[in-house]
Design a protein around this motif. Structure first.
Motif, PDB file in Angstrom:
ATOM      1  N   LEU A  38      41.893  41.315  45.965  1.00  0.00           N
ATOM      2  CA  LEU A  38      40.613  41.414  45.281  1.00  0.00           C
ATOM      3  C   LEU A  38      40.568  42.575  44.307  1.00  0.00           C
ATOM      4  O   LEU A  38      39.603  42.744  43.584  1.00  0.00           O
ATOM      5  CB  LEU A  38      39.487  41.553  46.306  1.00  0.00           C
ATOM      6  CG  LEU A  38      39.345  40.351  47.249  1.00  0.00           C
ATOM      7  CD1 LEU A  38      38.164  40.557  48.161  1.00  0.00           C
ATOM      8  CD2 LEU A  38      39.206  39.067  46.461  1.00  0.00           C
ATOM      9  N   ASP A  39      41.607  43.404  44.277  1.00  0.00           N
ATOM     10  CA  ASP A  39      41.708  44.495  43.316  1.00  0.00           C
ATOM     11  C   ASP A  39      40.516  45.431  43.416  1.00  0.00           C
ATOM     12  O   ASP A  39      39.985  45.895  42.422  1.00  0.00           O
ATOM     13  CB  ASP A  39      41.836  43.956  41.897  1.00  0.00           C
ATOM     14  CG  ASP A  39      42.678  44.894  41.054  1.00  0.00           C
ATOM     15  OD1 ASP A  39      43.675  45.392  41.573  1.00  0.00           O
ATOM     16  OD2 ASP A  39      42.313  45.121  39.899  1.00  0.00           O
ATOM     17  N   THR A  40      40.046  45.654  44.632  1.00  0.00           N
ATOM     18  CA  THR A  40      38.947  46.584  44.846  1.00  0.00           C
ATOM     19  C   THR A  40      39.264  47.451  46.056  1.00  0.00           C
ATOM     20  O   THR A  40      40.203  47.194  46.801  1.00  0.00           O
ATOM     21  CB  THR A  40      37.621  45.850  45.101  1.00  0.00           C
ATOM     22  OG1 THR A  40      37.766  45.021  46.267  1.00  0.00           O
ATOM     23  CG2 THR A  40      37.233  44.989  43.923  1.00  0.00           C
ATOM     24  N   PRO A  56      36.860  42.883  35.338  1.00  0.00           N
ATOM     25  CA  PRO A  56      37.312  41.565  35.811  1.00  0.00           C
ATOM     26  C   PRO A  56      37.712  41.592  37.275  1.00  0.00           C
ATOM     27  O   PRO A  56      38.390  42.505  37.749  1.00  0.00           O
ATOM     28  CB  PRO A  56      38.517  41.272  34.915  1.00  0.00           C
ATOM     29  CG  PRO A  56      38.314  42.113  33.701  1.00  0.00           C
ATOM     30  CD  PRO A  56      37.625  43.353  34.180  1.00  0.00           C
ATOM     31  N   ASP A  57      37.270  40.589  38.010  1.00  0.00           N
ATOM     32  CA  ASP A  57      37.641  40.464  39.414  1.00  0.00           C
ATOM     33  C   ASP A  57      39.091  40.015  39.546  1.00  0.00           C
ATOM     34  O   ASP A  57      39.644  39.347  38.676  1.00  0.00           O
ATOM     35  CB  ASP A  57      36.743  39.440  40.114  1.00  0.00           C
ATOM     36  CG  ASP A  57      35.309  39.938  40.254  1.00  0.00           C
ATOM     37  OD1 ASP A  57      35.127  41.160  40.381  1.00  0.00           O
ATOM     38  OD2 ASP A  57      34.386  39.111  40.204  1.00  0.00           O
ATOM     39  N   GLY A  58      39.697  40.373  40.679  1.00  0.00           N
ATOM     40  CA  GLY A  58      41.007  39.863  41.008  1.00  0.00           C
ATOM     41  C   GLY A  58      40.888  38.458  41.580  1.00  0.00           C
ATOM     42  O   GLY A  58      39.818  37.865  41.541  1.00  0.00           O
ATOM     43  N   PRO A  59      41.981  37.943  42.111  1.00  0.00           N
ATOM     44  CA  PRO A  59      43.260  38.634  42.294  1.00  0.00           C
ATOM     45  C   PRO A  59      44.065  38.732  40.994  1.00  0.00           C
ATOM     46  O   PRO A  59      43.983  37.876  40.127  1.00  0.00           O
ATOM     47  CB  PRO A  59      43.975  37.773  43.329  1.00  0.00           C
ATOM     48  CG  PRO A  59      43.355  36.425  43.193  1.00  0.00           C
ATOM     49  CD  PRO A  59      41.952  36.625  42.752  1.00  0.00           C
ATOM     50  N   LEU A  60      44.846  39.809  40.902  1.00  0.00           N
ATOM     51  CA  LEU A  60      45.749  40.043  39.785  1.00  0.00           C
ATOM     52  C   LEU A  60      47.131  40.385  40.326  1.00  0.00           C
ATOM     53  O   LEU A  60      47.253  40.896  41.449  1.00  0.00           O
ATOM     54  CB  LEU A  60      45.248  41.201  38.919  1.00  0.00           C
ATOM     55  CG  LEU A  60      43.966  40.989  38.121  1.00  0.00           C
ATOM     56  CD1 LEU A  60      43.547  42.301  37.468  1.00  0.00           C
ATOM     57  CD2 LEU A  60      44.167  39.922  37.063  1.00  0.00           C
ATOM     58  N   PRO A  61      48.179  40.141  39.562  1.00  0.00           N
ATOM     59  CA  PRO A  61      49.513  40.546  40.001  1.00  0.00           C
ATOM     60  C   PRO A  61      49.593  42.051  40.178  1.00  0.00           C
ATOM     61  O   PRO A  61      48.834  42.811  39.561  1.00  0.00           O
ATOM     62  CB  PRO A  61      50.424  40.064  38.858  1.00  0.00           C
ATOM     63  CG  PRO A  61      49.663  38.952  38.206  1.00  0.00           C
ATOM     64  CD  PRO A  61      48.224  39.358  38.305  1.00  0.00           C
ATOM     65  N   PRO A  62      50.519  42.530  41.020  1.00  0.00           N
ATOM     66  CA  PRO A  62      50.652  43.973  41.254  1.00  0.00           C
ATOM     67  C   PRO A  62      50.896  44.736  39.953  1.00  0.00           C
ATOM     68  O   PRO A  62      51.650  44.293  39.086  1.00  0.00           O
ATOM     69  CB  PRO A  62      51.865  44.074  42.195  1.00  0.00           C
ATOM     70  CG  PRO A  62      51.940  42.735  42.851  1.00  0.00           C
ATOM     71  CD  PRO A  62      51.455  41.749  41.832  1.00  0.00           C
ATOM     72  N   ILE A 149      42.133  50.044  32.790  1.00  0.00           N
ATOM     73  CA  ILE A 149      42.951  49.648  31.643  1.00  0.00           C
ATOM     74  C   ILE A 149      43.880  48.527  32.091  1.00  0.00           C
ATOM     75  O   ILE A 149      44.790  48.744  32.894  1.00  0.00           O
ATOM     76  CB  ILE A 149      43.756  50.832  31.094  1.00  0.00           C
ATOM     77  CG1 ILE A 149      42.822  51.991  30.730  1.00  0.00           C
ATOM     78  CG2 ILE A 149      44.574  50.402  29.873  1.00  0.00           C
ATOM     79  CD1 ILE A 149      43.550  53.257  30.330  1.00  0.00           C
ATOM     80  N   GLU A 150      43.637  47.339  31.578  1.00  0.00           N
ATOM     81  CA  GLU A 150      44.467  46.181  31.900  1.00  0.00           C
ATOM     82  C   GLU A 150      45.583  46.091  30.860  1.00  0.00           C
ATOM     83  O   GLU A 150      45.328  46.031  29.657  1.00  0.00           O
ATOM     84  CB  GLU A 150      43.615  44.913  31.893  1.00  0.00           C
ATOM     85  CG  GLU A 150      44.332  43.692  32.419  1.00  0.00           C
ATOM     86  CD  GLU A 150      43.416  42.480  32.513  1.00  0.00           C
ATOM     87  OE1 GLU A 150      43.904  41.418  32.933  1.00  0.00           O
ATOM     88  OE2 GLU A 150      42.229  42.586  32.153  1.00  0.00           O
ATOM     89  N   VAL A 151      46.826  46.089  31.325  1.00  0.00           N
ATOM     90  CA  VAL A 151      47.991  46.145  30.436  1.00  0.00           C
ATOM     91  C   VAL A 151      48.552  44.749  30.247  1.00  0.00           C
ATOM     92  O   VAL A 151      49.063  44.128  31.189  1.00  0.00           O
ATOM     93  CB  VAL A 151      49.067  47.085  31.008  1.00  0.00           C
ATOM     94  CG1 VAL A 151      50.267  47.159  30.072  1.00  0.00           C
ATOM     95  CG2 VAL A 151      48.486  48.477  31.233  1.00  0.00           C
ATOM     96  N   SER A 327      35.556  32.518  36.649  1.00  0.00           N
ATOM     97  CA  SER A 327      34.351  32.905  35.922  1.00  0.00           C
ATOM     98  C   SER A 327      34.420  32.361  34.498  1.00  0.00           C
ATOM     99  O   SER A 327      35.507  32.188  33.925  1.00  0.00           O
ATOM    100  CB  SER A 327      34.189  34.427  35.880  1.00  0.00           C
ATOM    101  OG  SER A 327      35.259  35.040  35.188  1.00  0.00           O
ATOM    102  N   VAL A 328      33.225  32.084  33.926  1.00  0.00           N
ATOM    103  CA  VAL A 328      33.097  31.584  32.559  1.00  0.00           C
ATOM    104  C   VAL A 328      31.948  32.338  31.895  1.00  0.00           C
ATOM    105  O   VAL A 328      30.894  32.534  32.512  1.00  0.00           O
ATOM    106  CB  VAL A 328      32.822  30.064  32.519  1.00  0.00           C
ATOM    107  CG1 VAL A 328      32.654  29.592  31.083  1.00  0.00           C
ATOM    108  CG2 VAL A 328      33.936  29.306  33.208  1.00  0.00           C
TER     109      VAL A 328
END
Length: 592
Positions: A38-40, A56-62, A149-151, A327-328
């Motif tokens: 959940l990246d939180t 932005p909510d997760g999930p995101l890659p490590p 900061i999202e890379v 999400s939209v």
């Protein structure tokens, strides 16, 4: 300049009188860089509800994004957002000189497309002096609670989260700073919450410096921020906020005696009203948010575009589960970007696998459209992870310019990472497409050469042999092709940091100390072409930076020296960076 001083003389006594009336200390905690699902991070116990960060909510890659909380912002040694961006591997900060002068982020040869800015979830449109590019030195960190900061392979999405207060006891902040060239900085903030859910935050940040270069010149910036909200529950509320930035900068000539940085006089005003509701207080389930935003710039003869007002409205809905999120958002505007639709999805189908993607379609003035897609897939096992990404875009770089063409790009990246308490790091290879970037507007280069297809290697390392000591650094260079303008070869940054809370002496951990020595180095590169079409050489350089910071309860003091080795060098050709550029100051946090 006169108007800015007049405003300060009126507001400052009131702020100081209010802020000094508070007592005791308030602390925050530091988050990890990111998490897998959940990246939180579970929130601290709070007396009253607080709105979740508009990120932005997760999930995101490590390793997808860097997270700076209120506490880590204080300990970063950064004055402005541009200082903070230097921690990202491969980022070059084009500094025209000391504080107050332009500082542009150069990343992956993408010009204005390299950085996307969001303030509390709403995209920040460049207006006024930032018509084409965002000058990140104009964003003080004192007004922010959190930065993420999202890379991406060739761009950085920066999410700024404004200050908010989660306790019934009022919180006040006073900051005073100084430094070379008659530099003076003042920060004041007051926050209060009521049990009914109503909240108020007021803040002001002032910076004045004579800077470097021409005699009798000065740079001033004065920011005022106010937020009023009603948040009875974490999943229900409304907020109204207004920010005003007064910018007063004298012109600066290069060491060759020609105009390099033009004069700027004007004010930027941003207004944002939002309402949100969700089915669950823990952030899961269905949620809906809508808002109205206005960004405007007072007339400035130096601006590229005459129309300096943008109005927007948006509506977003999404659903978040334990291992997935979707999400939209739809947005309509009256200038530049007339409408857009964007979406985001993340999913953990199996333990050890995470998938994510986002896309955006927008329509601009001049019957132009932009479309972007970014997808990522990661696998992880214990401390190891492998992530692959692809970004596809067919978009304009500057919607404010009707003549700016649509450019199509396909960029790919793969990253192998290790993350343990003692040793962490990654190796990343990015294969990026050709691109024609616009030149920075307030610097001498008239044009940038088109960037060619290039493969770039970046690497980062963090070693902690024992708890108080950290050795960290990153490196970036091309392994195939040619680097872009303001992207020097063999670029690296390293730091040795000692930080200890001195637990044996102060059992409560109230005393904290940080000592850091950092080096930044790069090889000779190109900084664009001048008005005659001649390439401008960016000299090789190595600069040292020293930082001393300590905290005792709610009191924090710092001293920093940039270019501590007194090197005659420059981040931008024609503008020598000052020797021994010292800044220092103190900050008090009070809570009744």
């Amino acid at each position: 300049m006169t108007g800015c001083r007049r405003t300060l003389s009126f507001v400052a006594p009131f702020l100081v009188a209010v802020l000094v009336s508070r007592a005791a200390s308030a602390q925050d905690t530091t988050l990890a860089q990111d998490t897998l699902l959940l990246d939180t991070v579970p929130p601290r116990p709070t007396a009253v509800a607080i709105k979740a960060p508009e990120t932005p909510d997760g999930p995101l890659p490590p390793g997808s994004r860097y997270v700076f909380t209120r506490d880590s912002l204080v300990w970063s040694g950064a004055w402005t957002l541009s200082d903070l961006m230097g921690d990202i591997p491969g980022v070059y900060i084009a500094r025209a000189g000391f504080l107050g002068l332009p500082e542009y982020v150069a990343y992956a040869g993408r010009g204005a497309d390299a950085v996307e800015l969001y303030w509390d979830g709403l995209r920040m449109e460049p207006v006024g002096t930032d018509t084409l590019f965002a000058d990140l030195t104009r964003i003080p960190l004192a007004l922010l609670r959190r930065v993420e900061i999202e890379v991406l392979p060739t761009s950085l999405r920066v999410y700024l989260v404004s200050e908010r207060h989660e306790r019934l006891a009022p919180r006040s902040v006073i900051g005073v700073g100084s430094g070379r060239f008659s530099t003076a900085a003042f920060t004041g903030m007051f926050q209060h919450r009521w049990a009914s859910g109503f909240e108020i935050t007021t803040a002001a940040d002032f910076l004045s410096t004579n800077g470097v270069g021409n005699p009798n010149r000065s740079d001033q910036g004065f920011d005022i921020f106010a937020k009023f909200g009603w948040i009875p529950r974490p999943n229900l509320g409304a907020e109204y906020q207004i920010r005003r930035q007064d910018h007063d900068r004298d012109p600066l000539t290069t060491d060759a005696g020609v105009l390099g940085v033009p004069e700027r006089r004007g004010s930027r005003t941003d207004v944002l009203f939002t309402m949100f509701a969700g089915t669950r207080a823990d952030g899961l389930g269905l949620r809906v948010e809508g808002g109205l935003g206005i960004s405007a710039w007072d007339p400035d003869s130096g601006s590229v575009v005459s129309d300096q007002r943008v109005r927007r409205a948006y509506l977003e809905t999404g659903h978040r589960g334990a291992t997935w999120n979707v999400s939209v958002r739809g947005t309509v505007g009256d200038a530049r970007t007339l409408g857009s639709v964007e979406g985001r999805v993340g999913w953990v189908p199996l333990s050890g696998i995470v998938l994510s993607g986002d896309g955006r379609w927008a329509r601009h003035d001049g019957d132009r459209t932009s479309s972007r897609f970014h997808g990522a897939a990661g696998i992880y096992y214990g401390p190891l992870s492998l992530v692959g990404e692809v970004s596809i875009a067919e978009a304009v770089q500057a919607p404010a310019l009707l003549a700016d063409p649509v450019q199509r790009t396909v960029d790919r990246a793969v990253k192998l990472a290790l993350n343990t308490p003692r040793l962490a790091g990654h190796v990343r290879v990015v294969q990026r497409d050709a691109y024609a970037p616009l030149a920075f507007p307030d610097l001498p280069a008239a044009t940038f050469d088109p960037a060619v297809e290039t493969t770039v290697l970046t690497a980062a390392l963090e070693l902690r042999p024992f708890t108080p000591l950290t050795i960290s650094g990153w490196y970036a260079d091309a392994v195939d092709g040619a680097l872009a303008d303001f992207e020097p070869p063999q670029h690296w940054r390293g730091a040795v940091t000692f930080r200890s809370k001195f637990w044996p002496t102060f059992r409560s951990g109230t005393f904290d100390l940080k000592l850091e020595i950092a080096l930044e180095s790069w090889g000779a590169g190109i900084a664009g072409r001048d008005a005659n079409g001649i390439s401008m050489v960016l000299p090789a350089a190595t600069l040292q930076q020293l930082l001393l910071e300590f905290q005792l309860g709610g009191f924090t003091g710092f001293w920093q020296m940039r270019n501590a080795g007194n090197q005659t060098t420059q981040y931008v050709p024609g503008f020598p960076y000052p020797l021994s550029a010292q800044t220092f100051g103190v900050k008090w946090v009070f809570a009744n």
